[in-house]
Design an enzyme around this catalytic site. Structure first.
Site, mmCIF file in Angstrom:
data_model
loop_
_atom_site.group_PDB
_atom_site.id
_atom_site.type_symbol
_atom_site.label_atom_id
_atom_site.label_comp_id
_atom_site.label_asym_id
_atom_site.label_seq_id
_atom_site.Cartn_x
_atom_site.Cartn_y
_atom_site.Cartn_z
ATOM 1 N N GLU A 1 1.843 6.910 -10.443
ATOM 2 C CA GLU A 1 0.235 6.787 -10.103
ATOM 3 C C GLU A 1 -0.272 8.083 -10.562
ATOM 4 O OE1 GLU A 1 -0.075 5.187 -6.219
ATOM 5 O OE2 GLU A 1 -0.051 3.250 -7.157
ATOM 6 N N ASP B 1 4.060 -3.756 -4.029
ATOM 7 C CA ASP B 1 3.399 -2.654 -3.175
ATOM 8 C C ASP B 1 2.951 -3.213 -1.839
ATOM 9 O OD1 ASP B 1 2.216 -0.531 -2.469
ATOM 10 O OD2 ASP B 1 0.407 -0.436 -3.823
ATOM 11 N N GLU C 1 -2.546 -1.419 5.085
ATOM 12 C CA GLU C 1 -3.353 -0.968 3.788
ATOM 13 C C GLU C 1 -3.860 -2.576 3.139
ATOM 14 O OE1 GLU C 1 -1.384 1.262 0.390
ATOM 15 O OE2 GLU C 1 -3.191 0.700 -0.687
ATOM 16 N N TRP D 1 -3.787 -2.731 -11.973
ATOM 17 C CA TRP D 1 -4.453 -2.705 -10.820
ATOM 18 C C TRP D 1 -5.746 -3.994 -10.517
ATOM 19 C CZ3 TRP D 1 -5.588 3.317 -10.697
ATOM 20 C CH2 TRP D 1 -4.327 3.861 -10.298
HETATM 21 C C1 GCV Z 1 0.371 7.246 -1.461
HETATM 22 C C2 GCV Z 1 -0.233 2.246 -3.124
HETATM 23 C C3 GCV Z 1 -1.447 2.816 -2.202
HETATM 24 C C4 GCV Z 1 -1.587 4.408 -2.448
HETATM 25 C C5 GCV Z 1 0.064 5.197 -2.363
HETATM 26 C C6 GCV Z 1 1.030 4.336 -3.242
HETATM 27 C C7 GCV Z 1 2.310 5.169 -2.812
HETATM 28 O O1 GCV Z 1 -0.571 2.433 -4.388
HETATM 29 O O2 GCV Z 1 -2.508 2.377 -2.652
HETATM 30 O O3 GCV Z 1 -2.477 5.063 -1.669
HETATM 31 O O4 GCV Z 1 -0.163 6.304 -2.753
HETATM 32 O O5 GCV Z 1 1.176 3.128 -2.764
HETATM 33 O O6 GCV Z 1 2.927 4.403 -2.187
HETATM 34 O O7 GCV Z 1 2.448 5.987 -3.610
#
Ligand code: GCV
Length: 700
Positions: free
Chosen positions: A292, A366, A394, A544
């Site tokens: 990411e 995720d 989340e 995404w």
């Molecule tokens: C810390 C997901 C979340 C991100 C997070 C990522 C990860 O994509 O939306 O906010 O980043 O996981 O675990 O690194």
């Protein structure tokens, strides 16, 4: 005047009982049963310890506080061993012949005393919390005989807290770490945090976001982190730092961060030594690399193993380790994100330094509300794999939906990978027993914040609790954990305890029902990840969007991973492929993870896919309404403030469950072209109406 005095007294008594949730499950309120108090008091008249170690000091303090609160009488504190009976003996016995590991403890009755014994001070502290839990949950102290040891060595919280006080995916206010105040002011909450973790056996914490700022490695921040580490140390908790892979450039002024460059290696060696000057028992590094947009070794044509091993080398003179995340995926519209972590890491199996643990999310995408286990578990015999769960919600209702996660954690841990024959569960891969690995790790992304009750939704505390209990012993049942937490946190009344446990156990399936039934995934609002947005077609990356995952078309719904499109199923052992590979036999909860099923296909329930989908969405909403009445029925046994807080959030949950239901059935209906099956009543709003609810989040 008398009348006013009475009113003031009444007000004071109400205030005295108002519960703001700040004490978590360590409330230690007076036990209501007088006879039980008397029995316990007789058995806990004094505390005697054979050590003055700081950990034993905090263990004694905890006992003093706990017993005073629960029984109304503090124990006498004796400095040395005693011949008296009727008390608690804390015994640190490093040379004990017992076969318990260092952190394990025994709790037993001997010569009229309760003995808590362990080879380590931390073990004694864990035993103290076990004893207090015994009292908090009304268990007998007669003929005690408990032996307990952790199944996982590193039981860890991962904070996604930033230097500026925000928390990535945090839903309970701002960061609990007051970086602007440290190292001079120590917020008393750090101690409550340490106690809460120690009460569960959590022994490690990484204090900053994996999307890491190099700032955490500056002298300024190391001084701050040292202050936190000093507070946590007596509670047996080691501090880790998430590091930014580009730090040699940003902080060291080097031209590169290439892990094979000698200057870069030297920089990390020096930095690691430096950290140990502040924190001699430093836990180690946690790294998110080439994921990411984060920097990593691949920026220099190197592998994850090159990066991780470089840090492991820097850590060699010390006890610390390197935790390297496997959460990686490239933005390939034609690929399948499901396979990415596996594909990038598989060639590296066997090449990681023994000081490296590769941390793998529970599922391949995720932290979705329900995911199949990550195919890396069971397929990397030569690598120590740790598991990462997300405690912060989340994708699981954030702070407004009551969702108890122990069943979801357990569902993953209990699944059989068949890697070394039947019963090679994910848990057995993670605890190291399947492949005889020495290290083991269970990490949870923390849900703590500055909110007075720590976690936002009062029930979110139970997920921190459940994570810790399962990291210690994943064989505990979700029900036992829920009942324990409820009794310690909400009420001692048996009937209400039962009802609340029931609410908790039902909550995850209900949540899944009105958000992601039948194995759908990743259909949330863009960026903020709140509410539904199954129509999301364009985003910064194709993977995404929502359409990448649900693949709805005029034929049906779901991602075919059986071979025709992605073949991700092949990453699993043949037995797992058999379980999930046949759409006729695949458990419905996982169906659309692996199959593109026609709308009119009959399922094992007797309904077509479309009908079943609609029924699940409607059923979920109906059950949220039932949760509300169940909660109403415990009103008289719950603190008023907490009761009203949960009640309000349940109303939001109902509104948002409806939002999810309407969004999804209306949107998918455009593909199926089928009516909402009777007797379900079609939504009164249109798809356009529902879309507007999400658009609001994107207005500037
Ligand atoms: C810390 C997901 C979340 C991100 C997070 C990522 C990860 O994509 O939306 O906010 O980043 O996981 O675990 O690194």
């Amino acid at each position: 005047m008398k009348k006013y005095l009475f009113l003031i007294l009444l007000l004071l008594s109400v205030c005295a009982f108002a519960d703001d949730g700040s004490r978590l499950w360590l409330k230690y309120d007076l036990l209501s049963d007088a006879q039980q108090r008397e029995t316990y008091t007789k058995a806990t008249q004094f505390v005697a310890a054979n050590s003055l170690h700081p950990t034993i000091k905090v263990a004694v303090q905890e006992l003093e506080m706990g017993l005073k609160g629960l029984l109304g009488k503090a124990p006498a504190l004796l400095q040395t061993a005693t011949t008296k009976s009727g008390g608690i003996i804390l015994n640190v016995a490093p040379n004990s012949p017992s076969n318990l590991p260092l952190d394990g403890f025994e709790l037993f009755s001997e010569k009229g005393n309760v003995v808590i014994s362990s080879k380590s001070e931390a073990g004694v502290l864990y035993g103290v919390f076990e004893l207090l839990r015994h009292l908090q949950t009304g268990k007998s102290l007669t003929n005690l005989s408990v032996k307990s040891s952790p199944k996982i060595k590193l039981r860890m919280l991962n904070h996604w807290d930033n230097a500026n006080g925000t928390v990535e995916r945090g839903y309970a206010g701002s960061s609990m770490w007051k970086w602007n105040e440290l190292p001079f002011r120590i917020d008393p909450r750090y101690i409550t945090y340490a106690r809460a973790n120690a009460s569960l056996g959590i022994n490690a914490t990484s204090i900053n976001n994996v999307n890491a700022s190099s700032r955490f490695l500056t002298e300024e921040y190391l001084e701050k982190i040292k202050a936190v580490a000093d507070v946590l140390r007596p509670y047996g908790i080691k501090v880790f730092i998430s590091v930014n892979f580009r730090s040699p450039r940003t902080l060291g002024g080097l031209k590169t961060s290439d892990p094979l460059d000698p200057e870069v290696r030297k920089w990390w060696n020096e930095k690691t030594k430096d950290i140990h000057r502040y924190i001699p028992d430093f836990g180690g590094y946690l790294v998110k690399a080439n994921s990411e947009g984060e920097p990593g070794p691949q920026d220099y044509g190197r592998t994850h193993a090159d990066g991780a091993n470089m840090l492991a080398e820097a850590m060699r003179p010390f006890s610390g380790i390197v935790i390297w995340r496997a959460f990686v995926y490239n933005a390939d519209p034609k690929g399948d994100r499901f396979k990415e972590g596996y594909a990038q890491f598989k060639p590296l199996d066997g090449t990681f330094d023994p000081k490296v643990i590769v941390q793998v999310k529970n599922g391949p995408i995720d932290f979705m509300p329900r995911e199949p286990f990550h195919p890396m578990f069971g397929a990397f015999p030569k690598t120590t794999l740790g598991i990462e769960f997300q405690i912060t919600q989340e994708y699981l209702g954030q702070s407004t939906h009551l969702t108890y996660l122990a069943p979801m954690f357990k569902e993953c841990l209990d699944t059989d990978t068949y890697a070394k024959g039947k019963s090679t569960t994910v848990a057995k891969i993670v605890d190291g027993s399947a492949e005889n690995h020495l290290l083991s790790l269970m990490a949870g992304v923390a849900n703590t914040g500055s909110d007075v009750n720590w976690c936002g939704h009062p029930f979110n505390q139970s997920n921190w609790y459940a994570f810790g209990r399962l990291a210690w012993d994943y064989t505990l049942s979700s029900e036992q954990i829920a009942t324990e937490w409820t009794r310690m946190t909400l009420t001692q009344k048996p009937q209400s305890m039962q009802k609340i446990t029931d609410i908790m156990l039902k909550s995850h399936p209900i949540y899944v029902s009105y958000t992601y039934p039948l194995g759908t995934s990743h259909m949330m609002g863009e960026g903020h990840h709140y509410g539904p947005e199954p129509w999301l077609t364009k985003a910064a990356r194709p993977d995404w969007t929502s359409i990448y995952y649900h693949r709805a078309d005029s034929v049906g719904l779901g991602f075919d991973r059986t071979g025709k499109v992605s073949n991700a199923l092949q990453l699993y052992s043949p037995e797992v492929q058999q379980l999930w590979g046949n759409p006729e036999k695949c458990p419905l909860d996982y169906l659309l993870w692996f199959h593109h099923v026609p709308w009119t296909q009959k399922l094992s329930t007797g309904r077509t896919l479309w009908d079943e989908l609609c029924h699940r969405y409607y059923d979920g909403v109906g059950k949220v309404v039932k949760l509300q009445s169940a909660w109403e029925s415990v009103k008289s046994d719950i603190d008023k403030e907490t009761f009203e807080d949960v009640k309000g959030r349940l109303k939001i949950q109902e509104k948002e469950a409806l939002w999810w239901r309407d969004a999804c059935v209306l949107y998918f209906g455009e593909f199926s072209k089928l009516p909402i099956p009777k007797p379900l009543v079609p939504p009164i709003r249109t798809l356009k109406d529902v879309k507007k609810l999400t658009e609001i989040y994107h207005l500037r």
